[in-house]
Design a protein around this motif. Sequence first.
Motif: not given
Ligand SMILES: Nc1ncnc2c1ncn2[C@@H]1O[C@H](COP(=O)(O)OP(=O)(O)OP(=O)(O)O)[C@@H](O)[C@H]1O
Length: 249
Positions: A11-18, A40-42, A206-209, A212-214
């Motif tokens: 979880g939380g690795v950036g799937k949805t953001t990507t 399901p989290q939508g 690489p996608i930097r931290e 603004a992405l958060a």
């Molecule tokens: N490159 C980034 N820099 C800063 N924050 C980020 C970055 N990528 C993702 N985040 C933040 O980290 C959190 C997790 O990212 P995200 O929701 O994309 O992960 P996910 O893998 O889809 O999570 P889940 O497993 O719950 O679906 C979110 O709050 C998101 O805004």
Amino acid sequence: MRTFSVLNQKGGVGKTTTALNLAHAIALRGHKVAAIDMDPQGHLTTGFGEEIRPQLGMAEVLFGEKSLEEVGIMTRKNLELFPAGTRLSEVEQSVRGFKGGNLLKNELKKIQEKDFIFIDCPPSAAILSMNAIFASTEIIIPVSSDYLALHGLSRLVEILYKIEERLRHKLTKWIVLTRFHGRRRLANEVREKLEKHFPNRVLKTPIREAVALAESPGYGYSIFEHQKNGNGANDYNALAEDLLHGRTR
Ligand SMILES: Nc1ncnc2c1ncn2[C@@H]1O[C@H](COP(=O)(O)OP(=O)(O)OP(=O)(O)O)[C@@H](O)[C@H]1O
Ligand SMILES: [Mg+2]
């Protein structure tokens, strides 16, 4: 047509953001894109600023109650979102087996006019993710650059190999480094290990931290709408080009 699952059971690795920002980056280049919310989290749905509507989402499509056409929302130019709906977790509980894994694939045959499809998966390797994988030609695996990053990755790759055997075709796998801190030794170690274990599979950028992405999903914006000229937008634009041209490390 290229169909990508954005997948990692962690979880939380950036799937949805990507999924969200790649889909928009490629739509902005004039390609016809579909973004499918299989979590399901939508979060993909709300991240685009769209509502989760009862009875009108991917759950209903998978249950055979609605067509993709009925649930799709043209959320941006060239970009159609297929939202999560409220009953996706029921699909996880009630659908089983190899046949149950083909529900999405059968539906996607009906949207052949798209150039690119991005499927946002939940943080599990259960039936919703299986449906996404079975429907895909390529897999994008976001890996966050922390010390637990590689944990579970070998298991995920094993699962993908088993699925490839059953599907009798290869899935092209791409790894994306997310939440990358270039100045941290740990992040660079993670990157080196990945490049060594998965040669030619780690996408170049690489996608930097980036704050603004958060922030951007809270406004219902992609990074290109929220902060057009920052690191986040630059990185996802470069990543889109990597994917279009197969640029790896
Ligand atoms: N490159 C980034 N820099 C800063 N924050 C980020 C970055 N990528 C993702 N985040 C933040 O980290 C959190 C997790 O990212 P995200 O929701 O994309 O992960 P996910 O893998 O889809 O999570 P889940 O497993 O719950 O679906 C979110 O709050 C998101 O805004
Ligand atoms: Mg997510």
